[in-house]
Design a protein around this motif. Structure first.
Motif, PDB file in Angstrom:
ATOM      1  N   LEU A 123     -12.289 -14.270   4.978  1.00 21.13           N
ATOM      2  CA  LEU A 123     -11.023 -13.186   5.167  1.00 21.13           C
ATOM      3  C   LEU A 123     -11.243 -12.516   6.601  1.00 21.13           C
ATOM      4  O   LEU A 123     -12.221 -12.167   6.902  1.00 21.13           O
ATOM      5  N   THR A 124      -9.817 -12.542   7.492  1.00 22.38           N
ATOM      6  CA  THR A 124     -10.168 -12.037   8.695  1.00 22.38           C
ATOM      7  C   THR A 124      -8.600 -10.980   8.627  1.00 22.38           C
ATOM      8  O   THR A 124      -7.969 -11.179   7.841  1.00 22.38           O
ATOM      9  N   GLY A 125      -9.070 -10.020   9.299  1.00 23.92           N
ATOM     10  CA  GLY A 125      -7.896  -9.062   9.933  1.00 23.92           C
ATOM     11  C   GLY A 125      -7.603  -9.304  11.250  1.00 23.92           C
ATOM     12  O   GLY A 125      -8.397  -9.855  11.923  1.00 23.92           O
ATOM     13  N   VAL A 131      -3.529 -10.470   7.518  1.00 17.12           N
ATOM     14  CA  VAL A 131      -4.978 -10.613   7.041  1.00 17.12           C
ATOM     15  C   VAL A 131      -4.688 -12.220   6.625  1.00 17.12           C
ATOM     16  O   VAL A 131      -3.644 -12.745   6.212  1.00 17.12           O
ATOM     17  N   VAL A 152      -5.168  -4.177  11.571  1.00 15.26           N
ATOM     18  CA  VAL A 152      -5.979  -4.372  10.569  1.00 15.26           C
ATOM     19  C   VAL A 152      -7.528  -4.244  10.857  1.00 15.26           C
ATOM     20  O   VAL A 152      -8.031  -4.780  11.899  1.00 15.26           O
ATOM     21  N   VAL A 155     -11.855  -5.391   6.062  1.00 18.17           N
ATOM     22  CA  VAL A 155     -11.438  -6.384   5.044  1.00 18.17           C
ATOM     23  C   VAL A 155     -12.670  -6.464   4.262  1.00 18.17           C
ATOM     24  O   VAL A 155     -14.081  -6.508   4.862  1.00 18.17           O
ATOM     25  N   THR A 156     -12.723  -6.348   3.049  1.00 18.33           N
ATOM     26  CA  THR A 156     -13.925  -6.735   2.013  1.00 18.33           C
ATOM     27  C   THR A 156     -13.641  -7.215   0.652  1.00 18.33           C
ATOM     28  O   THR A 156     -12.482  -7.101   0.301  1.00 18.33           O
ATOM     29  N   PHE A 164      -9.911  -8.398  -3.241  1.00 16.67           N
ATOM     30  CA  PHE A 164     -10.254  -7.758  -1.756  1.00 16.67           C
ATOM     31  C   PHE A 164      -9.215  -6.651  -1.295  1.00 16.67           C
ATOM     32  O   PHE A 164      -8.297  -6.542  -2.030  1.00 16.67           O
ATOM     33  N   THR A 166      -7.976  -4.404   2.056  1.00 14.50           N
ATOM     34  CA  THR A 166      -7.655  -4.264   3.653  1.00 14.50           C
ATOM     35  C   THR A 166      -7.304  -2.890   4.104  1.00 14.50           C
ATOM     36  O   THR A 166      -6.632  -2.210   3.380  1.00 14.50           O
ATOM     37  N   SER A 168      -5.991  -0.303   7.538  1.00 15.72           N
ATOM     38  CA  SER A 168      -5.211  -0.703   8.611  1.00 15.72           C
ATOM     39  C   SER A 168      -4.940   0.634   9.490  1.00 15.72           C
ATOM     40  O   SER A 168      -4.948   1.668   8.853  1.00 15.72           O
ATOM     41  N   TRP A 176      -5.745  -6.260  -3.093  1.00 13.18           N
ATOM     42  CA  TRP A 176      -5.215  -7.546  -3.246  1.00 13.18           C
ATOM     43  C   TRP A 176      -5.907  -8.153  -4.399  1.00 13.18           C
ATOM     44  O   TRP A 176      -7.031  -8.490  -4.448  1.00 13.18           O
TER      45      TRP A 176
END
Length: 183
Positions: A123-125, A131, A152, A155-156, A164, A166, A168, A176
């Protein structure tokens, strides 16, 4: 966080005194450590084994000095390490050898990185408010979410891997739900 009473703390080893360090991650067993650092003209990934005694296993070039590499995470089983950089690159390396296994790129700088507990999703921001979910072992793009109004920052995944979160600069924390296809 610490889950047990701390009995003592002592410096274990100094791994680098030559460069600015940006991100760090640890895994076990055996105890492994990774960090991103700024060399003379490029960002680098340092990989170490800490037991039985500290030993560098790799020091790899990641990209130009103007593109910070701030995202760094080990896979849940500790066999892989991933980096995310401001040039939009997502790299996956083998922990034992440092060999690059995958390189994927986003259109905007990547700012945050997390690996799902099952090791299947990265997962990337990013700076562009997005995301992204990537295939965890090959860096294949899976889904892009555009639901933040600003950069962002984090993320985790939750420990079960079914959701997960997010964060920002838009002052929101969003959670999510993740549903995977079966069969």
């Amino acid at each position: 966080f610490v889950a047990a009473p701390v009995v003592s703390l002592s410096e274990r080893a100094v791994l680098d005194r030559s460069d600015f360090c940006y991100a760090a991650a640890a895994t076990s067993p055996p105890v492994g450590f990774a960090y991103t650092h700024l060399g003379a003209k490029q960002f680098r990934l340092g990989l170490w084994e800490l037991e039985p005694a500290p030993r560098r296993t790799a020091d790899l070039a990641l990209g130009a000095s103007e593109h910070d590499v701030e995202g760094l995470v080990f896979s849940p089983d500790g066999s892989l390490v991933a980096t995310a950089a401001r040039d939009g690159s997502l790299r996956i390396h083998e922990r034992a050898t440092g060999k690059q296994l995958a390189l994927a790129t986003a259109d905007e700088p990547l700012s945050a990185l997390a690996w799902s507990p099952d090791g299947e999703i990265l997962l990337t921001g990013s700076w562009d408010t997005q995301v992204r979910l990537w295939g965890g072992k090959v860096g294949k793009p899976l889904v892009t979410l555009e639901n933040h109004a600003d950069f962002v920052t984090g993320v985790t995944f939750n420990p079960a891997g079914d959701s997960f979160a997010t964060t920002s600069y838009d002052r929101t924390l969003k959670v999510w739900r993740l549903r995977k296809e079966t069969g």
